[in-house]
Design a protein around this motif. Structure first.
Motif, PDB file in Angstrom:
ATOM      1  N   PRO A 140     -45.061  21.166 -35.052  1.00  0.00           N
ATOM      2  CA  PRO A 140     -44.164  20.679 -35.925  1.00  0.00           C
ATOM      3  C   PRO A 140     -42.883  21.452 -36.314  1.00  0.00           C
ATOM      4  O   PRO A 140     -43.017  22.717 -36.981  1.00  0.00           O
ATOM      5  CB  PRO A 140     -44.836  20.168 -37.071  1.00  0.00           C
ATOM      6  N   THR A 141     -41.871  21.011 -35.797  1.00  0.00           N
ATOM      7  CA  THR A 141     -40.688  21.808 -36.050  1.00  0.00           C
ATOM      8  C   THR A 141     -39.245  21.101 -36.511  1.00  0.00           C
ATOM      9  O   THR A 141     -39.007  20.161 -35.923  1.00  0.00           O
ATOM     10  CB  THR A 141     -40.288  22.615 -34.603  1.00  0.00           C
ATOM     11  N   VAL A 142     -38.725  21.700 -37.352  1.00  0.00           N
ATOM     12  CA  VAL A 142     -37.273  20.986 -37.915  1.00  0.00           C
ATOM     13  C   VAL A 142     -36.191  21.920 -37.643  1.00  0.00           C
ATOM     14  O   VAL A 142     -36.384  23.170 -37.832  1.00  0.00           O
ATOM     15  CB  VAL A 142     -37.470  20.773 -39.440  1.00  0.00           C
ATOM     16  N   ARG A 151     -41.028  14.605 -29.835  1.00  0.00           N
ATOM     17  CA  ARG A 151     -41.658  14.077 -30.911  1.00  0.00           C
ATOM     18  C   ARG A 151     -42.254  14.765 -31.946  1.00  0.00           C
ATOM     19  O   ARG A 151     -42.733  14.386 -32.834  1.00  0.00           O
ATOM     20  CB  ARG A 151     -42.426  12.835 -30.463  1.00  0.00           C
ATOM     21  N   HIS A 152     -42.275  16.022 -31.431  1.00  0.00           N
ATOM     22  CA  HIS A 152     -42.927  16.958 -32.569  1.00  0.00           C
ATOM     23  C   HIS A 152     -41.712  17.822 -33.442  1.00  0.00           C
ATOM     24  O   HIS A 152     -41.823  18.761 -34.288  1.00  0.00           O
ATOM     25  CB  HIS A 152     -43.797  18.071 -32.149  1.00  0.00           C
ATOM     26  N   PHE A 298     -37.811  20.244 -45.587  1.00  0.00           N
ATOM     27  CA  PHE A 298     -39.252  20.473 -45.818  1.00  0.00           C
ATOM     28  C   PHE A 298     -40.026  18.974 -45.735  1.00  0.00           C
ATOM     29  O   PHE A 298     -40.940  18.853 -45.041  1.00  0.00           O
ATOM     30  CB  PHE A 298     -39.564  20.991 -47.301  1.00  0.00           C
ATOM     31  N   MET A 299     -39.404  18.009 -46.410  1.00  0.00           N
ATOM     32  CA  MET A 299     -39.962  16.541 -46.318  1.00  0.00           C
ATOM     33  C   MET A 299     -40.183  16.132 -45.046  1.00  0.00           C
ATOM     34  O   MET A 299     -41.095  15.686 -44.547  1.00  0.00           O
ATOM     35  CB  MET A 299     -39.024  15.556 -47.102  1.00  0.00           C
ATOM     36  N   LEU A 300     -39.144  16.470 -44.110  1.00  0.00           N
ATOM     37  CA  LEU A 300     -39.153  15.967 -42.629  1.00  0.00           C
ATOM     38  C   LEU A 300     -40.511  16.740 -42.080  1.00  0.00           C
ATOM     39  O   LEU A 300     -41.133  16.301 -41.241  1.00  0.00           O
ATOM     40  CB  LEU A 300     -37.896  16.324 -41.935  1.00  0.00           C
ATOM     41  N   LEU A 301     -40.422  18.083 -42.264  1.00  0.00           N
ATOM     42  CA  LEU A 301     -41.430  18.961 -41.588  1.00  0.00           C
ATOM     43  C   LEU A 301     -42.840  18.489 -42.180  1.00  0.00           C
ATOM     44  O   LEU A 301     -43.675  18.495 -41.235  1.00  0.00           O
ATOM     45  CB  LEU A 301     -41.147  20.343 -42.024  1.00  0.00           C
TER      46      LEU A 301
END
Lengths: 343, 343
Positions: A140-142, A151-152, A298-301
């Motif tokens: 998972p990466t922002v 999609r990650h 952060f929320m998205l991550l």
């Protein structure tokens, strides 16, 4: 999903050795450990493991962005990220990175080895190794201001279309017709977005775009020197800049050339860094709420870690009107409002 | 920010009467109560009050969207929203609405009167009264698939550009050149987005768009009847539909006209409703993750309530390949992969 046994079988070693490699035990060689990690990544074992262990460790990787003092762009983004992470009991490690580090170790291996279940990448440019690897990552990466189709991976930023529209609308309402854009570096998605937004906004306000008035610089004050005289020769009465730093350079260069801001030329920045209000004249600019950007990242991550595939999250910009903008010279122009404009 | 005293002064009534009006006391007339509420809204008193009281009541207003069974589009969105809200200890009220209700009471008054500190609007169309009022609201509001320029309003949806690109890419890889788009109702932002996305994707794959093959229907199966024969006359070998319901109508109409799916014509839907896998042949479609849409809508609403102005949040779609798509007929075409495709 691969198991420790699968990795052991593939490498022809004991499962206990694989386990040691994954857990960073000291009694196996560095080569074996690297081989175990690389194989775990390759076989898709990496992320699930980190998730299963219930680790709440994430990192912010920073390349090519200033963040050590509140005057600098990255500072409040990191503050916002850490605030949101603390509320959710996540540990955050901030790590400056560079091309050497990226060449030495693959992104997924780096994340697995250090037990990070997700990362926020700040200030990377499109040709960085890690950005290339993020196309295929399952970590998972922002990203900030970059968009990648995986999609990650999610992207957080400020809506450039709204931002540029706020700036152009203010100038158009002030009677300006010869509006210039001094954009950022070419190798950046926001540069492209602001360019497209500028053309769209000018058209919306029925203004003609003169290609001589649309130039790429880069995100530092010095780039103004190359372009301001050229803009003046082509009759610009207003200059929209892709950052406050660029705008500070533009104001300095205009003064050097004997022009008054805003009486002769209006200038608008982008970001609303602390310096904006201390420039002389104080800078009208498109504000990016950097604490909120960090919180949103952060929320998205956290959602990506939880399996919700959010591709894009855009904050709204706000136009902060100060003293560097005024009506178009030599014409009767409508008066410009003197307070903040929101959408 | 206006206080109870300000409202009392403006209306020339006692502060205790204003207080009664705001709190729904029974011993004042309905007219006075309405007047107090309208004035409170007008003077910007509404939202702060709800926030101060620490209310955690939000509502989902639904217009023109089916949501009572799991087969229907809205069902899982509401489930996702409620799940996320429950985790954060918010009460959720689900309220079907209609044009009469919207004509009777203003959006902001309705929210204030009922003590809701935010709302999620589902299924509204652009000409609804409440959508018009949302342009000026200061009540935190999340829209589905609509975008409005107001910093208290955010939008959640699935990325239509990615969705259409997944569909067109699958067909282009299968050798299709005459690809049709049967879009949704004109009065919808997603319809416009999918239209633009279709033109962009066709260009990316170096395919020519025939205007005869790009049509607007509306979001029900029946609309297929008017367009399928026309598409066939113009040589379509594949039809991309803006919803699974439209696709179900297209498949039925193709069968009626003696065509085989996918041997003669490939069909792709959008949404991945439960019916998609039960159609014959089972429908290839662009999946919208509706539980995640609902969760994201709540998350966005909570941020807006907290003062973070998120304008847009887009989820990634996923292409689910089933049996309604195949290679282009009458030509040697490359083989199409038989599993899910992600970006």
């Amino acid at each position: 999903m691969a198991t420790i046994k699968d990795i052991a079988k593939k490498l022809g070693i004991a499962t206990s050795t694989v386990s040691k490699g994954l857990n960073g035990a000291k009694d196996i060689s560095e080569e074996t450990r690297q081989l175990v990690l690389d194989t775990a990544v390759e076989m898709g074992y990496a992320v699930k493991r980190v998730q299963r262990k219930g680790t709440h460790k994430v990192c912010i990787l920073i390349e090519n962005m200033e963040y050590n003092s509140i005057d600098q762009f990255g500072y409040e983004i990191i503050v916002g990220f850490k605030l949101a992470a603390a509320r959710r009991h996540f540990d955050v490690t901030v790590l400056p990175t560079n091309l050497n580090m990226q060449a030495e170790e693959k992104y997924d291996s780096f994340m697995l080895k250090n037990g990070f279940c997700g990362a926020f990448l700040l200030g990377f440019s499109l040709h960085d190794d890690y950005i290339a690897q993020v196309h295929k990552t399952s970590v998972p990466t922002v990203l900030f201001d970059n968009v990648i189709q995986n999609r990650h991976v999610g992207s957080v930023g400020t809506d450039g279309f709204e931002g540029i529209e706020l700036a152009v609308r203010l100038l158009a309402d002030g009677g300006h017709k010869r509006i210039a854009l001094l954009n950022g570096a070419k190798n950046s998605m926001v540069t492209q977005e602001r360019h497209d937004a500028f053309l769209e906004s000018m058209e919306r306000h029925k203004l003609t775009v003169d290609p001589a008035l649309v130039q790429n610089g880069w995100f530092v004050a010095d780039c103004a020197k190359q372009h301001v005289a050229h803009f003046l020769e082509h009759g610009a009465t207003a200059i929209v800049c892709a950052s406050d730093l660029i705008a500070s350079g533009v104001i300095a260069e205009l003064k050097r050339l004997g022009k008054r801001v805003p009486e002769d030329v209006s200038v608008i920045g982008f970001d609303d860094l602390p310096i904006a209000q201390h420039l002389c004249p104080a800078l009208t600019t498109v504000r990016q709420d950097r604490v909120s950007l960090g919180k949103s990242a952060f929320m998205l991550l956290e959602e990506l870690i939880g399996g919700v595939s959010i591709g894009k999250l855009l904050l709204r910009p706000e136009l902060i009107i100060r003293e560097s903008t005024g009506p178009c010279p030599e014409k009767e122009a409508p008066k410009i409002p003197q307070k903040s404009l929101y959408f």
